[in-house]
Design a protein around this motif. Structure first.
Motif, PDB file in Angstrom:
ATOM      1  N   ALA A  16       0.838  -1.200   0.000  1.00  0.00           N
ATOM      2  CA  ALA A  16       0.000   0.000   0.000  1.00  0.00           C
ATOM      3  C   ALA A  16       0.873   1.250   0.000  1.00  0.00           C
ATOM      4  CB  ALA A  16      -0.916  -0.008   1.215  1.00  0.00           C
ATOM      5  N   ILE A  17       1.961   1.178   0.755  1.00  0.00           N
ATOM      6  CA  ILE A  17       2.868   2.340   0.809  1.00  0.00           C
ATOM      7  C   ILE A  17       3.493   2.561  -0.560  1.00  0.00           C
ATOM      8  CG2 ILE A  17       5.024   3.207   1.791  1.00  0.00           C
ATOM      9  CD1 ILE A  17       4.275   1.737   4.385  1.00  0.00           C
ATOM     10  N   LEU A  18       3.974   1.473  -1.124  1.00  0.00           N
ATOM     11  CA  LEU A  18       4.607   1.583  -2.450  1.00  0.00           C
ATOM     12  C   LEU A  18       3.649   2.211  -3.467  1.00  0.00           C
ATOM     13  CD1 LEU A  18       6.571  -1.675  -3.286  1.00  0.00           C
ATOM     14  CD2 LEU A  18       7.398   0.664  -3.395  1.00  0.00           C
ATOM     15  N   ASP A  19       2.391   1.745  -3.401  1.00  0.00           N
ATOM     16  CA  ASP A  19       1.418   2.217  -4.380  1.00  0.00           C
ATOM     17  C   ASP A  19       0.993   3.659  -4.139  1.00  0.00           C
ATOM     18  OD1 ASP A  19       1.505  -0.013  -5.898  1.00  0.00           O
ATOM     19  OD2 ASP A  19      -0.231  -0.988  -4.961  1.00  0.00           O
ATOM     20  N   ALA A  20       1.215   4.129  -2.902  1.00  0.00           N
ATOM     21  CA  ALA A  20       0.824   5.509  -2.599  1.00  0.00           C
ATOM     22  C   ALA A  20       1.890   6.508  -3.046  1.00  0.00           C
ATOM     23  CB  ALA A  20       0.578   5.642  -1.104  1.00  0.00           C
ATOM     24  N   ILE A  21       3.075   6.015  -3.354  1.00  0.00           N
ATOM     25  CA  ILE A  21       4.170   6.921  -3.737  1.00  0.00           C
ATOM     26  C   ILE A  21       3.925   7.445  -5.158  1.00  0.00           C
ATOM     27  CG2 ILE A  21       6.649   7.012  -4.234  1.00  0.00           C
ATOM     28  CD1 ILE A  21       7.036   5.015  -1.942  1.00  0.00           C
ATOM     29  N   PRO A  22       3.982   8.778  -5.341  1.00  0.00           N
ATOM     30  CA  PRO A  22       3.661   9.321  -6.656  1.00  0.00           C
ATOM     31  C   PRO A  22       4.729   9.039  -7.717  1.00  0.00           C
ATOM     32  CG  PRO A  22       4.293  11.075  -5.165  1.00  0.00           C
ATOM     33  CD  PRO A  22       4.233   9.833  -4.341  1.00  0.00           C
ATOM     34  N   ASP A  23       5.975   8.756  -7.291  1.00  0.00           N
ATOM     35  CA  ASP A  23       6.997   8.409  -8.276  1.00  0.00           C
ATOM     36  C   ASP A  23       6.838   6.945  -8.666  1.00  0.00           C
ATOM     37  OD1 ASP A  23       8.037  10.905  -8.062  1.00  0.00           O
ATOM     38  OD2 ASP A  23       9.634  10.358  -6.665  1.00  0.00           O
ATOM     39  N   ALA A  24       7.192   6.638  -9.902  1.00  0.00           N
ATOM     40  CA  ALA A  24       7.134   5.236 -10.326  1.00  0.00           C
ATOM     41  C   ALA A  24       8.334   4.512  -9.750  1.00  0.00           C
ATOM     42  CB  ALA A  24       7.145   5.157 -11.844  1.00  0.00           C
ATOM     43  N   ILE A  25       8.079   3.330  -9.160  1.00  0.00           N
ATOM     44  CA  ILE A  25       9.174   2.543  -8.600  1.00  0.00           C
ATOM     45  C   ILE A  25       9.184   1.188  -9.305  1.00  0.00           C
ATOM     46  CG2 ILE A  25      10.044   1.418  -6.504  1.00  0.00           C
ATOM     47  CD1 ILE A  25       8.863   3.797  -4.977  1.00  0.00           C
ATOM     48  N   VAL A  26      10.337   0.846  -9.836  1.00  0.00           N
ATOM     49  CA  VAL A  26      10.449  -0.382 -10.609  1.00  0.00           C
ATOM     50  C   VAL A  26      11.633  -1.182 -10.067  1.00  0.00           C
ATOM     51  CG1 VAL A  26      10.741  -1.342 -12.925  1.00  0.00           C
ATOM     52  CG2 VAL A  26       9.575   0.845 -12.639  1.00  0.00           C
ATOM     53  N   ILE A  27      11.389  -2.460  -9.800  1.00  0.00           N
ATOM     54  CA  ILE A  27      12.473  -3.333  -9.336  1.00  0.00           C
ATOM     55  C   ILE A  27      12.944  -4.161 -10.535  1.00  0.00           C
ATOM     56  CG2 ILE A  27      13.173  -5.078  -7.629  1.00  0.00           C
ATOM     57  CD1 ILE A  27      11.995  -2.649  -6.270  1.00  0.00           C
ATOM     58  N   LEU A  28      14.251  -4.153 -10.740  1.00  0.00           N
ATOM     59  CA  LEU A  28      14.812  -4.795 -11.940  1.00  0.00           C
ATOM     60  C   LEU A  28      15.857  -5.837 -11.572  1.00  0.00           C
ATOM     61  CD1 LEU A  28      15.588  -1.436 -13.751  1.00  0.00           C
ATOM     62  CD2 LEU A  28      13.780  -3.027 -14.416  1.00  0.00           C
ATOM     63  N   THR A  29      16.028  -6.790 -12.467  1.00  0.00           N
ATOM     64  CA  THR A  29      17.213  -7.651 -12.351  1.00  0.00           C
ATOM     65  C   THR A  29      18.377  -6.842 -12.911  1.00  0.00           C
ATOM     66  OG1 THR A  29      16.991  -8.520 -14.569  1.00  0.00           O
ATOM     67  CG2 THR A  29      15.808  -9.699 -12.834  1.00  0.00           C
ATOM     68  N   ARG A 102      16.520   7.414 -11.134  1.00  0.00           N
ATOM     69  CA  ARG A 102      17.580   7.196 -10.149  1.00  0.00           C
ATOM     70  C   ARG A 102      17.652   5.707  -9.834  1.00  0.00           C
ATOM     71  NH1 ARG A 102      16.118  10.744  -5.635  1.00  0.00           N
ATOM     72  NH2 ARG A 102      14.112  10.602  -6.682  1.00  0.00           N
ATOM     73  N   LEU A 103      18.874   5.203  -9.856  1.00  0.00           N
ATOM     74  CA  LEU A 103      19.084   3.765  -9.686  1.00  0.00           C
ATOM     75  C   LEU A 103      19.864   3.485  -8.427  1.00  0.00           C
ATOM     76  CD1 LEU A 103      20.332   2.878 -13.274  1.00  0.00           C
ATOM     77  CD2 LEU A 103      18.096   2.350 -12.315  1.00  0.00           C
ATOM     78  N   LYS A 104      19.441   2.423  -7.725  1.00  0.00           N
ATOM     79  CA  LYS A 104      20.195   1.982  -6.553  1.00  0.00           C
ATOM     80  C   LYS A 104      20.267   0.471  -6.576  1.00  0.00           C
ATOM     81  CE  LYS A 104      20.933   4.089  -2.293  1.00  0.00           C
ATOM     82  NZ  LYS A 104      20.556   4.726  -1.063  1.00  0.00           N
ATOM     83  N   ARG A 105      21.404  -0.029  -6.170  1.00  0.00           N
ATOM     84  CA  ARG A 105      21.564  -1.485  -6.092  1.00  0.00           C
ATOM     85  C   ARG A 105      20.922  -1.967  -4.797  1.00  0.00           C
ATOM     86  NH1 ARG A 105      26.667  -5.135  -6.739  1.00  0.00           N
ATOM     87  NH2 ARG A 105      27.490  -3.428  -7.965  1.00  0.00           N
ATOM     88  N   LEU A 106      20.290  -3.127  -4.903  1.00  0.00           N
ATOM     89  CA  LEU A 106      19.558  -3.650  -3.762  1.00  0.00           C
ATOM     90  C   LEU A 106      19.993  -5.104  -3.587  1.00  0.00           C
ATOM     91  CD1 LEU A 106      17.081  -2.551  -2.093  1.00  0.00           C
ATOM     92  CD2 LEU A 106      15.640  -3.722  -3.739  1.00  0.00           C
ATOM     93  N   GLN A 111      20.485 -11.997  -3.394  1.00  0.00           N
ATOM     94  CA  GLN A 111      20.219 -11.716  -4.805  1.00  0.00           C
ATOM     95  C   GLN A 111      20.466 -10.228  -5.077  1.00  0.00           C
ATOM     96  OE1 GLN A 111      16.174 -12.447  -5.939  1.00  0.00           O
ATOM     97  NE2 GLN A 111      16.621 -12.252  -8.122  1.00  0.00           N
ATOM     98  N   THR A 112      21.077  -9.908  -6.217  1.00  0.00           N
ATOM     99  CA  THR A 112      21.284  -8.511  -6.571  1.00  0.00           C
ATOM    100  C   THR A 112      20.109  -8.031  -7.427  1.00  0.00           C
ATOM    101  OG1 THR A 112      23.670  -8.760  -6.545  1.00  0.00           O
ATOM    102  CG2 THR A 112      22.804  -6.872  -7.750  1.00  0.00           C
ATOM    103  N   LEU A 113      19.513  -6.949  -6.983  1.00  0.00           N
ATOM    104  CA  LEU A 113      18.437  -6.337  -7.755  1.00  0.00           C
ATOM    105  C   LEU A 113      18.748  -4.849  -7.909  1.00  0.00           C
ATOM    106  CD1 LEU A 113      15.342  -7.962  -6.024  1.00  0.00           C
ATOM    107  CD2 LEU A 113      16.143  -8.417  -8.351  1.00  0.00           C
ATOM    108  N   VAL A 114      17.982  -4.210  -8.769  1.00  0.00           N
ATOM    109  CA  VAL A 114      18.171  -2.768  -8.939  1.00  0.00           C
ATOM    110  C   VAL A 114      16.828  -2.103  -8.698  1.00  0.00           C
ATOM    111  CG1 VAL A 114      18.849  -0.929 -10.514  1.00  0.00           C
ATOM    112  CG2 VAL A 114      19.951  -3.168 -10.669  1.00  0.00           C
ATOM    113  N   ILE A 115      16.834  -1.063  -7.872  1.00  0.00           N
ATOM    114  CA  ILE A 115      15.595  -0.316  -7.674  1.00  0.00           C
ATOM    115  C   ILE A 115      15.694   0.989  -8.467  1.00  0.00           C
ATOM    116  CG2 ILE A 115      16.428   0.563  -5.431  1.00  0.00           C
ATOM    117  CD1 ILE A 115      13.396   0.598  -4.645  1.00  0.00           C
ATOM    118  N   ALA A 116      14.686   1.194  -9.298  1.00  0.00           N
ATOM    119  CA  ALA A 116      14.681   2.388 -10.154  1.00  0.00           C
ATOM    120  C   ALA A 116      13.517   3.278  -9.740  1.00  0.00           C
ATOM    121  CB  ALA A 116      14.525   1.977 -11.611  1.00  0.00           C
ATOM    122  N   VAL A 117      13.833   4.539  -9.425  1.00  0.00           N
ATOM    123  CA  VAL A 117      12.790   5.504  -9.082  1.00  0.00           C
ATOM    124  C   VAL A 117      12.684   6.487 -10.237  1.00  0.00           C
ATOM    125  CG1 VAL A 117      12.032   7.243  -7.425  1.00  0.00           C
ATOM    126  CG2 VAL A 117      13.321   5.257  -6.635  1.00  0.00           C
TER     127      VAL A 117
END
Ligand code: ATP
Ligand code: MG
Length: 403
Positions: A16-29, A102-106, A111-117
């Motif tokens: 719910a928190i993620l969906d309330a954020i106005p920026d698009a958040i994408v989790i990537l390999t 904006r990209l951050k390694r997660l 497992q290595t993922l990338v979070i993109a805002v």
């Protein structure tokens, strides 16, 4: 102690928190495959979440420079580091919009993922455009007084010459009347009348008049030519339709800017131009003119600030690989290292109120970026500054393209 973060509170689950954020958040390999995303991403790209999951991010983002699909860099940001890029998003309806990514390694469970805002920059770009338009109007207002002065000088001598021509005409009219009378007189009167005509010619200083008339006409035409030139440059310069794309000779654009801004620098500096023949450049001409004007006014200010000694502004153009280079140099104060990284920031100024608002270089930066070019500065305190602009021959996203 009860807090709103109490686990189990249904509206505060991570989803719910993620969906309330106005920026698009994408989790990537690390390869760029979409693993998860929030609701904002859905409206962002105009596709339902289910359709986006599992897709390659390169299908949704393009590089603004060449319109090619954008892929995750092979070198991911180090843990804790954030990598930012400006790209264009592709919406399901076919439109494109500017995005800050904006990209951050997660690292999750080994497992290595990338979070993109992703943030939509459309509104910010609109504000930038408005600011630019406002600054242009301000610049034109500021130039108006100088231009009036520039036009006034030739207008004055055109007037002086016309008045002289009017007097000469009156003199010549008197002489012509005498000649006419002489032609019509009986033969025995011609002798004395010829004498009277000779006296009149001497009185009117006919030799001088005949010499001065072509000079007065020449000067008048030259003055009118100068006024016409200034008016033409002003029209070219201030073409309000900045969305219009044209393919122009940048040397001519620089000449125009020098002409309309002459009053801004002529009391403090001599201008030298070193122009090489350039290929035509596709651009928003009035926006580039505004950039040249901003740099020219800054150069004049830096020279005036250095002291009473007259300085020099040099404009140099060169063709370079895939584009052109323009260098605008001054022999002014130079820029202290302590402020060098802030000069392109909006509203950064070292000038007093009324002389500068800190928009000139911020707008120059925006405009050059929009043209797919670069603007850099070389400076030495006490010696002077050079702004170097490099522009490609074609605009990045041809808006006049496939349609
Ligand atoms: N050629 C230059 N020489 C020395 N300093 C410069 C030069 N160009 C810019 N600067 C410095 O950078 C600052 C920012 O420049 P910018 O053109 O953005 O704003 P401004 O000239 O202060 O105001 P505005 O352009 O809005 O009238 C200036 O205040 C000045 O300190
Ligand atoms: Mg300025």
């Amino acid at each position: 102690m009860s807090t709103t973060m109490e686990p189990g509170s249904p509206d505060l689950r991570p989803r719910a928190i993620l969906d309330a954020i106005p920026d698009a958040i994408v989790i990537l390999t690390p390869e760029g495959n979409i693993q998860g995303l929030n609701r904002a991403a859905e409206s962002f790209f105009g596709h339902p979440i289910e359709e986006l999951a599992g897709q390659e991010i390169s299908r949704l983002l393009v590089s603004p420079a060449d319109g090619r699909p954008w892929s995750l860099p092979a070198d991911l940001p180090a843990p804790g580091e954030c990598l930012g890029v400006e790209l264009e998003g592709l919406h399901g309806d076919g439109s494109r919009f500017p995005v800050e990514l904006r990209l951050k390694r997660l690292e999750v469970a080994g497992q290595t993922l990338v979070i993109a805002v992703l943030r939509d920059l459309t509104e910010r770009r609109q504000l930038e455009t408005q600011l630019q338009q406002a600054q242009k109007l301000e610049a034109i207002g500021q130039l108006a007084a100088g231009i009036a002065h520039e036009i006034n000088t030739p207008i004055q001598y055109v007037g002086d010459n016309l008045r002289a021509l009017k007097e000469y005409f009156d003199d010549l009219k008197r002489l012509t009347e005498e000649l006419q009378a002489c032609l019509e007189a009986p033969a025995e009167e011609v002798g004395p009348r010829r004498e009277a005509i000779r006296e009149l010619a001497a009185e009117l200083d006919l030799d001088f008049v005949m010499e001065d008339i072509p000079a007065a006409i020449e000067q008048g035409l030259e003055g009118i030519g100068r006024v016409a030139e200034i008016v033409r440059a002003m029209k070219d310069f201030s073409h309000m339709d900045s969305a219009r794309i044209s393919t122009i000779d940048l040397n001519r654009a620089l000449e125009n800017t020098l002409l309309v801004a002459r009053n801004e620098y002529k009391y403090v500096a001599d201008v030298e131009t070193d122009f090489a023949e350039l290929p035509a450049v596709e651009c928003h001409a009035s926006e580039l003119n505004q950039v040249f004007l901003n740099l020219l006014v800054n150069a004049a200010h830096a020279i005036a600030d250095k002291g009473p000694e007259r300085g020099r502004i040099t404009l140099r153009t060169r063709p370079v690989a895939d584009g052109v280079e323009i260098r605008i140099s001054d022999t002014g104060t130079g820029i202290p290292a302590s402020i060098l990284d802030r000069i392109f920031d909006p509203f950064f100024t070292t000038k007093e109120v009324g002389r500068g608002t800190g928009q000139g270089l911020a707008i120059a930066y925006q405009v050059i970026r929009k043209h797919g070019g670069r603007i850099e500065v070389e400076t030495e305190e006490g010696k002077g500054t050079t702004f170097v602009i490099r522009l490609p021959l074609k605009l990045p996203q041809p808006e006049n393209g496939d349609g």
